[in-house]
Design an enzyme around this catalytic site. Structure first.
Site, PDB file in Angstrom:
ATOM      1  N   GLU A   1       8.748   7.776  -7.763  1.00 49.27           N
ATOM      2  CA  GLU A   1       7.831   7.452  -8.877  1.00 49.27           C
ATOM      3  C   GLU A   1       7.359   8.704  -9.610  1.00 49.27           C
ATOM      4  OE1 GLU A   1       4.774   4.854  -7.252  1.00 49.27           O
ATOM      5  OE2 GLU A   1       6.110   3.145  -7.510  1.00 49.27           O
TER       6      GLU A   1
ATOM      7  N   GLU B   1      11.570  -1.086  -4.883  1.00 51.64           N
ATOM      8  CA  GLU B   1      10.238  -1.499  -4.409  1.00 51.64           C
ATOM      9  C   GLU B   1       9.803  -2.715  -5.191  1.00 51.64           C
ATOM     10  OE1 GLU B   1       6.960   1.266  -4.170  1.00 51.64           O
ATOM     11  OE2 GLU B   1       8.303   2.894  -3.586  1.00 51.64           O
TER      12      GLU B   1
HETATM   13  C1  BG6 Z   1       4.394   2.653  -4.962  1.00 51.10           C
HETATM   14  C2  BG6 Z   1       4.681   3.701  -3.928  1.00 51.10           C
HETATM   15  O1  BG6 Z   1       3.571   3.270  -5.872  1.00 51.10           O
HETATM   16  O2  BG6 Z   1       3.678   1.532  -4.611  1.00 51.10           O
HETATM   17  C3  BG6 Z   1       4.460   3.282  -2.500  1.00 51.10           C
HETATM   18  O3  BG6 Z   1       5.978   4.241  -4.087  1.00 51.10           O
HETATM   19  C4  BG6 Z   1       3.259   2.371  -2.426  1.00 51.10           C
HETATM   20  O4  BG6 Z   1       4.355   4.439  -1.717  1.00 51.10           O
HETATM   21  C5  BG6 Z   1       3.539   1.130  -3.261  1.00 51.10           C
HETATM   22  O5  BG6 Z   1       2.895   2.033  -1.127  1.00 51.10           O
HETATM   23  C6  BG6 Z   1       2.453   0.070  -3.216  1.00 51.10           C
HETATM   24  O6  BG6 Z   1       1.217   0.632  -3.502  1.00 51.10           O
HETATM   25  P1  BG6 Z   1      -0.025   0.494  -2.523  1.00 51.10           P
HETATM   26  O7  BG6 Z   1      -1.069   1.353  -3.124  1.00 51.10           O
HETATM   27  O8  BG6 Z   1      -0.346  -0.951  -2.516  1.00 51.10           O
HETATM   28  O9  BG6 Z   1       0.446   0.980  -1.197  1.00 51.10           O
END
Ligand code: BG6
Length: 470
Positions: A176, A367
């Site tokens: 990211e 993701e």
């Molecule tokens: C992304 C990241 O921003 O979102 C992850 O690459 C992160 O590391 C994921 O865990 C979800 O965000 P959060 O804050 O809910 O863990």
């Protein structure tokens, strides 16, 4: 392709990051990373600069994946995963980041981890740097604003690519990376001490990252015959709040602030729109001879991205963000999660189309997922129907994008096993189809339990997506 078919070799998977799962923060020669000295998450949490006794740092134990990875991978294999994305903790390999020699015990850990995956036929997908810069590189060099980081990163990349070249085909350079503006320490590896020079620091550090990415891509192509180096961005879309031209154009500019990173790494040239930004903000990006040709010649092979939600922007509003993207105005057409993230499956189809139209290279959704609380019912089961519904709708829209003609090579469910939240440091913001018994204060047995979504996803994978429509 028949109506409900996914490509035969589609990479169904799951994704985690070392600092959110491994724990063992100072074992077997590992040095501290920035993530080991942040309390309460990277969005608005506290960066201590060192470990202060008496404070709770969620990464220190996380879910103890370092010691339990065999048990965890066996469960992921049972779910039928075709691929598994994780990151290598840079400070396990180079404890300070600038060491001359790597830490053999760290290298051995990832050898064992990748072997375990490969034994089950699970393809490893590796992020080289995921919010876990060695702490010493911030404290001694100021992080990526210092050009020396290119050499340290390159040494690290050459070490791991050489070591794992027969085990890992899919690599990603930085997680990211477009969060440079909103989460500069974790995503960009820089501390913003002075708001006045913030943009100068961001654009200079970004240049170093681009050169480092080009070198990594070159090295990957030189030594791994079928190796693929990807960029990784957070690309939840930004919609204009209204059809007022100011809302539309400002949203477009904000979108370009993110796409800037893929524009450079995919197309290999600095886009013309950034020149005006540099000019008007008095930014001078120092470059060395050969930088631009490196960037041009060694572009990434695929674009990995995260997608959680969409945002809605109104002209003139402050631009704040969290791990999911920009925090915008309420979108009256969308429901939200408990953490206030709008649920927008169609946005995923939209983004796939936007990106494929712009770049025409393979896309990898690395993701996506639903962060929420879980409760055991009276039968000691977790019936996470909301999570299933979220993923199902997103997968259907992803499939629509494939039918639209987008080349999507895989999908990795974020946090298939509950891990620490990057944004808030909580354990109870859960994404997994496997539950981990641990609370926000670090208490719990760490026992693993399959949720309802485990069985549901297993079926999706087994049927190569057909069960989504049953
Ligand atoms: C992304 C990241 O921003 O979102 C992850 O690459 C992160 O590391 C994921 O865990 C979800 O965000 P959060 O804050 O809910 O863990």
């Amino acid at each position: 392709m028949e109506r409900h078919a996914f490509p035969n070799d589609f990479l169904w998977g799951g994704a985690i990051a070392a600092n959110q799962a491994e724990g063992a923060w100072n074992e077997d020669g590992k040095g501290p990373a920035i993530s080991d000295v942040i309390r309460n998450g990277i969005v608005g949490g506290q960066f201590d600069g060192e470990v202060i006794e008496g404070h709770y740092y969620a990464s220190h134990e996380a879910i103890d994946f370092y010691h339990r990875y065999k048990e965890d991978i066996a469960l992921l294999a049972e779910a039928g995963l075709k691929c598994f994305r994780t990151s290598i903790a840079w400070s396990r390999i180079y404890p300070n980041g600038d060491d001359e020699a790597p830490n053999e015990r760290g290298l051995q850990f990832y050898d064992d981890l990748f072997d375990e995956l490969l034994n089950y036929g699970i393809e490893p997908v590796v992020t080289i740097s995921h919010f876990e810069l060695p702490l010493h590189l911030i404290n001694a060099y100021g992080g990526w604003k210092n050009r020396k980081l290119i050499d340290f990163y390159t040494r690290y990349v050459e070490t791991i690519l050489t070591r794992y070249k027969d085990k890992v085909k899919y690599w990603m350079n930085f997680n990211e990376i477009n969060h440079f503006h909103t989460i500069p320490l974790a995503a960009g590896g820089i501390l913003i001490e002075d708001e006045e020079t913030k943009l100068q620091t961001i654009y200079q550090a970004s240049h170093h990252v681009f050169v480092a990415s080009a070198k990594a891509t070159k090295f990957c192509h030189d030594i791994i015959p079928n190796g693929m180096m990807g960029a990784m961005l957070s690309l939840s879309p930004i919609y204009p709040h209204t059809c007022h031209p100011d809302d539309i154009f400002e949203s477009y500019q904000l979108r370009r602030r993110s796409l800037y990173y893929s524009d450079v790494m995919v197309r290999g040239v600095y886009p013309s729109y950034v020149k005006r930004i540099w000019r008007e903000h008095g930014i001078e990006v120092k470059m060395e001879e050969g930088d631009l040709s490196l960037i041009k010649e060694h572009t990434v092979d695929y674009l990995g991205f995260s997608y959680y939600r969409s945002s809605t922007h109104q002209a003139g509003m402050p631009v704040l963000g969290n791990t999911g993207g920009i925090i915008g105005k309420d979108n009256p057409y969308l429901e939200k999660t408990e953490w206030g993230w709008p649920i927008d499956p169609k946005g995923l189809r939209y983004v796939c189309n936007e990106l494929y139209d712009r770049y025409n290279i393979p896309l990898f959704i690395v993701e996506n997922g639903f962060g929420g609380k879980d409760e055991f019912n009276t039968d000691r089961e977790i019936a996470d129907d909301e999570r299933i519904e979220y993923i199902q709708k997103h997968l259907i829209e992803m499939h629509e994008a494939i039918m639209d003609g987008c080349e999507v090579i895989g999908y990795t469910w974020w946090g298939p096993i509950d891990i620490v939240s990057a944004g808030t440091g909580e354990m109870e913001k859960r994404y997994g189809f496997i539950h981990v018994d641990k609370d926000n204060h670090g208490k719990g047995t760490l026992n693993r339990t399959k949720k309802k979504s485990f069985y549901w996803y297993k079926q999706v994978i087994e049927s190569n997506g057909k069960s989504l429509y049953e």
